[in-house]
Enzyme design. Sequence first.
Site, PDB file in Angstrom:
ATOM      1  N   LYS A   1      -7.470  10.786   0.201  1.00 44.65           N
ATOM      2  CA  LYS A   1      -8.455  10.049  -0.683  1.00 44.65           C
ATOM      3  C   LYS A   1      -9.880  10.507  -0.460  1.00 44.65           C
ATOM      4  CE  LYS A   1      -9.160   4.819  -1.385  1.00 44.65           C
ATOM      5  NZ  LYS A   1      -8.687   3.666  -1.011  1.00 44.65           N
TER       6      LYS A   1
ATOM      7  N   SER B   1      -7.647   0.881  -5.519  1.00 44.63           N
ATOM      8  CA  SER B   1      -8.323   1.776  -4.547  1.00 44.63           C
ATOM      9  C   SER B   1      -7.810   3.141  -4.426  1.00 44.63           C
ATOM     10  CB  SER B   1      -8.788   1.231  -3.259  1.00 44.63           C
ATOM     11  OG  SER B   1      -9.335   1.967  -2.356  1.00 44.63           O
TER      12      SER B   1
ATOM     13  N   SER C   1      -4.614  -1.837  -0.638  1.00 45.06           N
ATOM     14  CA  SER C   1      -4.833  -0.603  -1.403  1.00 45.06           C
ATOM     15  C   SER C   1      -3.869   0.800  -0.743  1.00 45.06           C
ATOM     16  CB  SER C   1      -6.174  -0.044  -1.320  1.00 45.06           C
ATOM     17  OG  SER C   1      -7.041  -0.971  -2.142  1.00 45.06           O
TER      18      SER C   1
END
Length: 466
Positions: free
Chosen positions: A82, A155, A179
Amino acid sequence: MAESPLHYKTITEVAELISSKALSPVELTAAMLQRIEQLDAQLKSYATVMADHAIAAAQKAEREIAAGKFRGPLHGVPIAVKDLCFTKGVRTMGGAKVLENHVTDFDSTVVQRLEAAGAVLLGKLNLTEGAMGGYHPEFDIPINPWNPNRWTGSSSSGSGVATAAGLCSGSIGSDTGGSIRFPSAACGIVGIKPTWGRVSRHGVLALAESMDHVGPMTRSVADAGIMLEAIAGFDPNDPTSLPDPVPAMLDGIDKGIKGVRIGFDENYATKDVDIELAEAVCAGVNVLEELGAEIVEVQLPDMDEYVLAWPTICSAEAVVAHAATYPSQRDDYGPWFQGWLDMGASVTGAGYAEANKLRSACTGHLRRVFQDIDVLVCPSMSAPPHKVTPELLYGPKETRPARFQRFTAPYDYNGAPTLSVPCGMNSEGLPLSIQFVGKHLTEPLLCQVGHAYESVTSWHNLHPDV
């Protein structure tokens, strides 16, 4: 079931091929990069593709393995993180325009540990602005590979999309209010939110530090255990990281679950929950019982009262996390996250204290629920991925009903580990997800339960048609 194509093979499967030299890490990495080039213009999961870095890492892994220096099941395996995780010399934007030129001279601990395990980093994955609910209008929005008009889970959406669509073998997400679980559920994959502090947050952009968790998102429970074991452990650069030794996450994963006490509150798991999802979760409980688990009836309090405190805590802590750019660069934020920070800036000390009082009460209730059980079972979220509109994705910030986070926020409050696993498909062809919640530091037991469930079901083997 037909053999999976290379891009959908699990980490466990490719690790066996790589260690036996039947598969070249360079070949695998090149195939993943080609698939990203072919599909990601449509799916928009990557913020930055690190192709040169990935090929160099794969070549290094191949040389080491040829020399008999196999590091373990992540060696030569292409993964992605991420875009909250710092990567040396590569920008880390966190979905925020104010950080579009943010480049660090060091790697986050998570990236360091993945690379120490021999993993090949393909790139950085898209997310909502600041890891909250909406996207900056100038940034890409990841597309759900099951249905382009459905939510990708907020997210860690890029992590969910890339993993589900076979654009990496596994990924890293983060979870402050759901998330890891939301995108895992929306995209039909597995996600572990570890015990708070089990994984270092050093070099990971914060949202709300008292609730931020970092964890793996994969296509099988065993894969999630492999990735978690690699990234977990104390880090002197993160004083909140736990000093407890990291166990072998897959030890005992094949032991079965006979005698494991699994708590289930049917009212909590089904009230105001999509009917097909509720039925799938209840069917999952029956599967666990058939596998020998002892299903224990428990009673949870009405979580909605406590979940209402989450926005106050999160938004106030987000203001602290963004102190370098908010309010000084307020106008550079998109409407959704700008509204979130404005709300956080309006929180008083008394308001924050009252919200934390509710958080503590929720944690106390859960502590008592877990006295006589090993694991709690419930949905990962209250419905399949919903339809999305530009207004919903870009802002201004919308108010979500408390039930939206009924199955997520309480376990961010108390830092308990969770495991989300696919448990069905609804009548519209959308994935459904069951969640297992454990006591602190019981991730190996969660893997044992999730793997047992996977061993007699096939939902985790389904892949979107992309």
